[in-house]
Design an enzyme around this catalytic site. Structure first.
Site, PDB file in Angstrom:
ATOM      1  N   SER A 119     -65.426  69.179 -25.739  1.00 20.89           N
ATOM      2  CA  SER A 119     -64.783  70.064 -24.776  1.00 20.89           C
ATOM      3  C   SER A 119     -63.431  69.507 -24.342  1.00 20.89           C
ATOM      4  CB  SER A 119     -65.656  70.201 -23.535  1.00 20.89           C
ATOM      5  OG  SER A 119     -66.910  70.724 -23.874  1.00 20.89           O
ATOM      6  N   HIS A 140     -64.126  74.188 -31.419  1.00 16.67           N
ATOM      7  CA  HIS A 140     -64.712  74.284 -30.077  1.00 16.67           C
ATOM      8  C   HIS A 140     -65.319  75.666 -29.846  1.00 16.67           C
ATOM      9  CE1 HIS A 140     -63.947  74.078 -25.451  1.00 16.67           C
ATOM     10  NE2 HIS A 140     -65.170  73.735 -25.744  1.00 16.67           N
ATOM     11  N   GLU A 152     -62.100  77.824 -30.391  1.00 16.97           N
ATOM     12  CA  GLU A 152     -60.791  77.200 -30.210  1.00 16.97           C
ATOM     13  C   GLU A 152     -60.650  76.161 -31.338  1.00 16.97           C
ATOM     14  OE1 GLU A 152     -60.648  75.182 -26.418  1.00 16.97           O
ATOM     15  OE2 GLU A 152     -58.507  75.477 -26.217  1.00 16.97           O
ATOM     16  N   ASN A 190     -60.517  74.395 -21.472  1.00 13.47           N
ATOM     17  CA  ASN A 190     -60.952  73.591 -20.328  1.00 13.47           C
ATOM     18  C   ASN A 190     -59.811  73.057 -19.475  1.00 13.47           C
ATOM     19  OD1 ASN A 190     -63.800  73.795 -20.303  1.00 13.47           O
ATOM     20  ND2 ASN A 190     -63.786  72.750 -22.279  1.00 13.47           N
TER      21      ASN A 190
HETATM   22  N1  LIG Z   1     -72.307  73.225 -22.654  1.00 17.94           N
HETATM   23  C1  LIG Z   1     -71.230  73.948 -22.891  1.00 17.94           C
HETATM   24  O1  LIG Z   1     -71.013  75.005 -22.278  1.00 17.94           O
HETATM   25  C2  LIG Z   1     -70.259  73.501 -23.944  1.00 17.94           C
HETATM   26  C3  LIG Z   1     -69.284  74.397 -24.400  1.00 17.94           C
HETATM   27  C4  LIG Z   1     -68.416  74.006 -25.409  1.00 17.94           C
HETATM   28  C5  LIG Z   1     -68.503  72.713 -25.914  1.00 17.94           C
HETATM   29  N2  LIG Z   1     -69.447  71.850 -25.432  1.00 17.94           N
HETATM   30  C6  LIG Z   1     -69.519  70.508 -26.019  1.00 17.94           C
HETATM   31  O2  LIG Z   1     -70.572  70.490 -26.967  1.00 17.94           O
HETATM   32  C7  LIG Z   1     -71.130  69.166 -27.042  1.00 17.94           C
HETATM   33  C8  LIG Z   1     -72.628  69.247 -26.794  1.00 17.94           C
HETATM   34  O3  LIG Z   1     -72.872  69.827 -25.523  1.00 17.94           O
HETATM   35  P1  LIG Z   1     -74.267  70.504 -25.158  1.00 17.94           P
HETATM   36  O4  LIG Z   1     -74.003  71.353 -23.959  1.00 17.94           O
HETATM   37  O5  LIG Z   1     -74.890  71.078 -26.360  1.00 17.94           O
HETATM   38  O6  LIG Z   1     -75.100  69.211 -24.690  1.00 17.94           O
HETATM   39  P2  LIG Z   1     -76.681  68.992 -24.748  1.00 17.94           P
HETATM   40  O7  LIG Z   1     -76.953  67.904 -23.763  1.00 17.94           O
HETATM   41  O8  LIG Z   1     -77.421  70.285 -24.607  1.00 17.94           O
HETATM   42  O9  LIG Z   1     -76.934  68.475 -26.255  1.00 17.94           O
HETATM   43  C9  LIG Z   1     -76.394  67.289 -26.751  1.00 17.94           C
HETATM   44  C10 LIG Z   1     -77.339  66.807 -27.850  1.00 17.94           C
HETATM   45  O10 LIG Z   1     -76.715  65.713 -28.539  1.00 17.94           O
HETATM   46  C11 LIG Z   1     -77.741  64.829 -28.912  1.00 17.94           C
HETATM   47  N3  LIG Z   1     -77.210  63.516 -29.276  1.00 17.94           N
HETATM   48  C12 LIG Z   1     -76.772  62.521 -28.475  1.00 17.94           C
HETATM   49  N4  LIG Z   1     -76.399  61.453 -29.219  1.00 17.94           N
HETATM   50  C13 LIG Z   1     -76.608  61.786 -30.522  1.00 17.94           C
HETATM   51  C14 LIG Z   1     -76.427  61.101 -31.748  1.00 17.94           C
HETATM   52  N5  LIG Z   1     -75.979  59.849 -31.793  1.00 17.94           N
HETATM   53  N6  LIG Z   1     -76.746  61.744 -32.891  1.00 17.94           N
HETATM   54  C15 LIG Z   1     -77.235  63.014 -32.877  1.00 17.94           C
HETATM   55  N7  LIG Z   1     -77.411  63.712 -31.722  1.00 17.94           N
HETATM   56  C16 LIG Z   1     -77.110  63.106 -30.561  1.00 17.94           C
HETATM   57  C17 LIG Z   1     -78.639  64.798 -27.678  1.00 17.94           C
HETATM   58  O11 LIG Z   1     -79.905  64.252 -27.988  1.00 17.94           O
HETATM   59  C18 LIG Z   1     -78.677  66.273 -27.288  1.00 17.94           C
HETATM   60  O12 LIG Z   1     -79.750  66.948 -27.911  1.00 17.94           O
HETATM   61  C19 LIG Z   1     -70.368  68.334 -26.022  1.00 17.94           C
HETATM   62  O13 LIG Z   1     -69.319  67.673 -26.667  1.00 17.94           O
HETATM   63  C20 LIG Z   1     -69.832  69.374 -25.060  1.00 17.94           C
HETATM   64  O14 LIG Z   1     -68.687  68.960 -24.377  1.00 17.94           O
HETATM   65  C21 LIG Z   1     -70.334  72.222 -24.479  1.00 17.94           C
END
Ligand SMILES: NC(=O)c1ccc[n+]([C@@H]2O[C@H](COP(=O)([O-])OP(=O)(O)OC[C@H]3O[C@@H](n4cnc5c(N)ncnc54)[C@H](O)[C@@H]3O)[C@@H](O)[C@H]2O)c1
Length: 283
Positions: A119, A140, A152, A190
């Protein structure tokens, strides 16, 4: 370049959504997380969203089975050795992402593009972990991925035009509309959204209004589909805090200071919908 195998790292709310849209486009997907339990949780989420689509007669039962059969669960990064394109959607933590990119660079074929769904973490810093910065890019997706149209696409300083074009075209293949951004903290989405959410948390912290009233003002007054505090709960308060930290660190400007109340909620484990409690409570 033909993308026959698409890898997704992290099967959380973003990762399983990305795997779903990729599989729906006919692409074979390897979906990886750190434990089988987490991967199965991601798969279950895809299955229940597809079941809902069957119920609404948007897809048939056979199509659902077909889509699910294209998502291969993985708990070992070495499974990415056959991937042509990877999107990393692990926890928003630079140390975690750096280590994943170092491993992917070693494991993936030399032609593979390594993208990140971060993000806010600078693409250039992630690219510098690899020996192929020209093949590293930001992809993104928005939350919830199967619903939101935007991707994005973020160019790092070293990203090649070819990598950019492949990522742009892949976003379209997944049924999304891409928009181009350059590599500055928070990119476009963001840079604009998160200071607004942070300000809404400050408004709550300073007791300018109750959470419901803050959200109602932004929904009905600004025509936003949901209020900023409800949106923060959807995004995940840990992710919101991590993005604010990146903006604050990147610009060294106090206007990006994360609200202490946001930090307090994260420290308490109140991360929003994913933990059942954030600004609001969820069953
Ligand atoms: N939540 C949102 O609205 C949103 C929107 C756009 C982008 N993002 C980005 O997407 C990414 C994930 O966010 P999310 O909301 O899905 O988080 P989340 O907490 O739901 O999921 C993250 C996952 O990554 C896994 N993980 C951690 N370390 C790991 C590794 N070494 N190898 C494999 N898997 C691993 C965790 O176990 C977890 O299941 C982040 O970078 C976040 O900034 C989130």
């Amino acid at each position: 370049m033909n993308i026959n195998t698409f890898g997704v790292i992290g099967s959380g709310q973003m990762g399983n959504g990305i795997a779903q849209v990729a599989a729906m486009s006919g692409t074979k997907v390897i979906m990886n997380d750190i434990s089988d339990e987490l991967v199965q949780k991601g798969l279950k989420n895809i299955e229940s969203l597809l079941a809902r689509s069957v119920k609404k007669e948007k897809i048939t039962e056979e199509e659902k089975t077909d889509i699910l059969s294209r998502v291969i669960p993985s708990v070992s990064l070495s499974d990415m050795k056959s991937a042509d394109f990877v999107v990393e959607a692990a926890t928003e933590n630079e140390t975690i992402k750096n280590s994943i990119f170092q491993d992917l660079d070693r494991i993936c074929p030399s032609h593979a593009i390594l993208s990140t769904n971060t993000s806010s973490i600078p693409i250039g810093r992630i690219a510098a972990q690899t020996s192929r910065p020209d093949k590293v890019i930001g992809m993104h997706f928005m939350n919830p991925v199967p619903v939101m149209k935007l991707v994005e696409v973020i160019r790092g300083l070293a990203t090649s035009d070819e990598t950019f074009q492949i990522t742009w075209d892949l976003s379209k293949k997944f049924g999304k509309t891409p928009a181009e951004a350059n590599d500055f903290p928070g990119f476009i989405a963001n840079r604009i959204l998160m200071p607004m959410i942070n300000e809404a948390v400050f408004a709550l912290y300073h007791n300018v209004g109750k959470k419901e009233d803050i959200d109602t003002v932004m929904k009905l007054g600004m025509n936003h589909p949901m209020g900023p505090l409800a949106l923060a709960d959807l995004i995940g308060l840990d992710t919101c805090l991590a993005i604010m930290e990146t903006l604050y660190d990147g610009f060294k400007d106090s206007k990006y200071r994360p609200c202490p109340l946001l930090r307090k909620y994260v420290e308490a484990g109140w991360l929003g919908r994913k933990t059942g409690r954030g600004f609001y409570s969820y069953n």
